[in-house]
Scaffold this motif. Sequence first.
Motif, PDB file in Angstrom:
ATOM      1  N   VAL A  14      -4.757  -3.747   6.787  1.00  0.00           N
ATOM      2  CA  VAL A  14      -3.564  -4.271   7.026  1.00  0.00           C
ATOM      3  C   VAL A  14      -3.422  -4.951   8.190  1.00  0.00           C
ATOM      4  CG1 VAL A  14      -2.320  -2.794   4.986  1.00  0.00           C
ATOM      5  CG2 VAL A  14      -1.937  -1.978   7.231  1.00  0.00           C
ATOM      6  N   GLY A  15      -4.199  -4.810   9.113  1.00  0.00           N
ATOM      7  CA  GLY A  15      -4.254  -5.333  10.394  1.00  0.00           C
ATOM      8  C   GLY A  15      -4.228  -4.067  11.652  1.00  0.00           C
ATOM      9  N   TRP A  16      -4.061  -4.570  12.912  1.00  0.00           N
ATOM     10  CA  TRP A  16      -4.068  -3.640  13.805  1.00  0.00           C
ATOM     11  C   TRP A  16      -3.070  -2.497  14.186  1.00  0.00           C
ATOM     12  CZ3 TRP A  16      -8.833  -3.726  16.641  1.00  0.00           C
ATOM     13  CH2 TRP A  16      -9.698  -4.447  16.343  1.00  0.00           C
ATOM     14  N   ILE A  17      -3.438  -1.378  14.330  1.00  0.00           N
ATOM     15  CA  ILE A  17      -2.495  -0.364  14.433  1.00  0.00           C
ATOM     16  C   ILE A  17      -2.595   0.399  15.591  1.00  0.00           C
ATOM     17  CG2 ILE A  17      -1.547  -0.551  12.124  1.00  0.00           C
ATOM     18  CD1 ILE A  17      -2.764   2.440  11.667  1.00  0.00           C
ATOM     19  N   PRO A  18      -1.556   1.139  16.169  1.00  0.00           N
ATOM     20  CA  PRO A  18      -1.734   2.016  17.352  1.00  0.00           C
ATOM     21  C   PRO A  18      -2.661   3.279  16.882  1.00  0.00           C
ATOM     22  CG  PRO A  18       0.559   1.337  17.230  1.00  0.00           C
ATOM     23  CD  PRO A  18      -0.165   0.755  15.991  1.00  0.00           C
ATOM     24  N   THR A  19      -3.486   3.577  17.883  1.00  0.00           N
ATOM     25  CA  THR A  19      -4.447   4.789  17.545  1.00  0.00           C
ATOM     26  C   THR A  19      -3.485   6.134  17.315  1.00  0.00           C
ATOM     27  OG1 THR A  19      -4.602   5.261  19.952  1.00  0.00           O
ATOM     28  CG2 THR A  19      -6.117   3.861  18.919  1.00  0.00           C
ATOM     29  N   GLN A  20      -2.278   6.233  17.630  1.00  0.00           N
ATOM     30  CA  GLN A  20      -1.590   7.403  17.306  1.00  0.00           C
ATOM     31  C   GLN A  20      -0.945   7.291  15.878  1.00  0.00           C
ATOM     32  OE1 GLN A  20      -0.583   5.152  19.548  1.00  0.00           O
ATOM     33  NE2 GLN A  20      -0.219   6.378  21.691  1.00  0.00           N
ATOM     34  N   TRP A  21      -1.052   6.324  15.031  1.00  0.00           N
ATOM     35  CA  TRP A  21      -0.689   6.214  13.624  1.00  0.00           C
ATOM     36  C   TRP A  21      -1.873   6.467  13.080  1.00  0.00           C
ATOM     37  CZ3 TRP A  21       2.437   0.919  13.289  1.00  0.00           C
ATOM     38  CH2 TRP A  21       3.683   1.180  14.042  1.00  0.00           C
ATOM     39  N   ARG A  22      -1.552   6.859  11.570  1.00  0.00           N
ATOM     40  CA  ARG A  22      -2.519   6.820  10.468  1.00  0.00           C
ATOM     41  C   ARG A  22      -2.449   5.805   9.506  1.00  0.00           C
ATOM     42  NH1 ARG A  22      -3.177  12.166   7.864  1.00  0.00           N
ATOM     43  NH2 ARG A  22      -0.888  12.263   7.787  1.00  0.00           N
ATOM     44  N   PHE A  23      -3.400   5.247   8.998  1.00  0.00           N
ATOM     45  CA  PHE A  23      -3.381   4.308   7.926  1.00  0.00           C
ATOM     46  C   PHE A  23      -3.567   5.187   6.732  1.00  0.00           C
ATOM     47  CE2 PHE A  23      -5.391   1.798   4.545  1.00  0.00           C
ATOM     48  CZ  PHE A  23      -4.427   0.903   4.362  1.00  0.00           C
ATOM     49  N   LEU A  24      -2.832   5.191   5.619  1.00  0.00           N
ATOM     50  CA  LEU A  24      -2.949   5.822   4.577  1.00  0.00           C
ATOM     51  C   LEU A  24      -2.816   4.960   3.442  1.00  0.00           C
ATOM     52  CD1 LEU A  24      -0.973   9.349   5.208  1.00  0.00           C
ATOM     53  CD2 LEU A  24      -3.512   8.894   5.388  1.00  0.00           C
ATOM     54  N   PRO A  25      -3.735   5.069   2.429  1.00  0.00           N
ATOM     55  CA  PRO A  25      -3.364   4.055   1.149  1.00  0.00           C
ATOM     56  C   PRO A  25      -2.107   4.800   0.475  1.00  0.00           C
ATOM     57  CG  PRO A  25      -5.837   4.914   1.340  1.00  0.00           C
ATOM     58  CD  PRO A  25      -4.905   5.512   2.417  1.00  0.00           C
ATOM     59  N   ILE A  26      -1.243   3.819  -0.079  1.00  0.00           N
ATOM     60  CA  ILE A  26       0.057   4.379  -0.544  1.00  0.00           C
ATOM     61  C   ILE A  26      -0.013   5.267  -1.823  1.00  0.00           C
ATOM     62  CG2 ILE A  26      -0.003   2.506  -2.511  1.00  0.00           C
ATOM     63  CD1 ILE A  26       3.078   3.409  -0.552  1.00  0.00           C
ATOM     64  N   ASP A  27      -1.167   5.338  -2.313  1.00  0.00           N
ATOM     65  CA  ASP A  27      -1.405   6.375  -3.489  1.00  0.00           C
ATOM     66  C   ASP A  27      -1.656   7.954  -2.865  1.00  0.00           C
ATOM     67  OD1 ASP A  27      -4.036   6.319  -2.611  1.00  0.00           O
ATOM     68  OD2 ASP A  27      -4.753   5.785  -4.853  1.00  0.00           O
ATOM     69  N   THR A  28      -1.793   7.937  -1.772  1.00  0.00           N
ATOM     70  CA  THR A  28      -1.798   9.159  -1.180  1.00  0.00           C
ATOM     71  C   THR A  28      -0.665   9.766  -0.518  1.00  0.00           C
ATOM     72  OG1 THR A  28      -2.417   8.446   1.233  1.00  0.00           O
ATOM     73  CG2 THR A  28      -4.373   8.757  -0.075  1.00  0.00           C
ATOM     74  N   ILE A  29       0.456   8.910  -0.489  1.00  0.00           N
ATOM     75  CA  ILE A  29       1.663   9.488   0.020  1.00  0.00           C
ATOM     76  C   ILE A  29       2.744   9.206  -1.100  1.00  0.00           C
ATOM     77  CG2 ILE A  29       1.447   9.474   2.310  1.00  0.00           C
ATOM     78  CD1 ILE A  29       2.761   6.979   2.176  1.00  0.00           C
ATOM     79  N   ALA A  30       2.507   8.589  -2.251  1.00  0.00           N
ATOM     80  CA  ALA A  30       3.460   8.451  -3.219  1.00  0.00           C
ATOM     81  C   ALA A  30       2.756   8.043  -4.484  1.00  0.00           C
ATOM     82  CB  ALA A  30       4.051   6.977  -2.899  1.00  0.00           C
ATOM     83  N   GLN A  31       3.555   8.277  -5.677  1.00  0.00           N
ATOM     84  CA  GLN A  31       3.026   8.043  -7.101  1.00  0.00           C
ATOM     85  C   GLN A  31       3.919   7.029  -8.005  1.00  0.00           C
ATOM     86  OE1 GLN A  31       2.844  12.121  -8.388  1.00  0.00           O
ATOM     87  NE2 GLN A  31       4.701  11.894  -9.407  1.00  0.00           N
ATOM     88  N   GLU A  32       3.358   6.486  -8.605  1.00  0.00           N
ATOM     89  CA  GLU A  32       3.787   5.406  -9.444  1.00  0.00           C
ATOM     90  C   GLU A  32       4.974   6.010 -10.452  1.00  0.00           C
ATOM     91  OE1 GLU A  32       3.283   1.522 -12.395  1.00  0.00           O
ATOM     92  OE2 GLU A  32       1.647   2.676 -11.681  1.00  0.00           O
ATOM     93  N   SER A  33       6.311   5.383 -10.285  1.00  0.00           N
ATOM     94  CA  SER A  33       7.240   6.024 -11.385  1.00  0.00           C
ATOM     95  C   SER A  33       7.190   5.662 -12.846  1.00  0.00           C
ATOM     96  CB  SER A  33       8.775   5.738 -10.674  1.00  0.00           C
ATOM     97  OG  SER A  33       9.437   6.130 -11.551  1.00  0.00           O
ATOM     98  N   THR A  34       7.435   6.288 -13.620  1.00  0.00           N
ATOM     99  CA  THR A  34       7.509   5.572 -14.984  1.00  0.00           C
ATOM    100  C   THR A  34       8.945   5.745 -15.577  1.00  0.00           C
ATOM    101  OG1 THR A  34       7.303   7.803 -16.164  1.00  0.00           O
ATOM    102  CG2 THR A  34       5.376   6.835 -15.749  1.00  0.00           C
TER     103      THR A  34
END
Length: 81
Positions: A14-34
Amino acid sequence: MSPARKEGYYRTPVGWIPTQWRFLPIDTIAQESTLRNGNNTSLPVILCSKHVGFVRSLDYFKKKIFSDDTSNYKVVRDGLK
């Protein structure tokens, strides 16, 4: 100076981010609601934007761009409750 040339940043999908941040795909921290909105018209319509994350649609676009019928919209729930 662009973050691409600035020390302390790294490139992610998604672009450049500070090294202190972690890039996580959305499905590793959320799940789709039904769960669907049904007849509950009091819930705000939100969206997930590339630049600010989850935000109310009316705040982001400054006007109503969604359907009057939100009964089939998915409900975003706070996972902490």
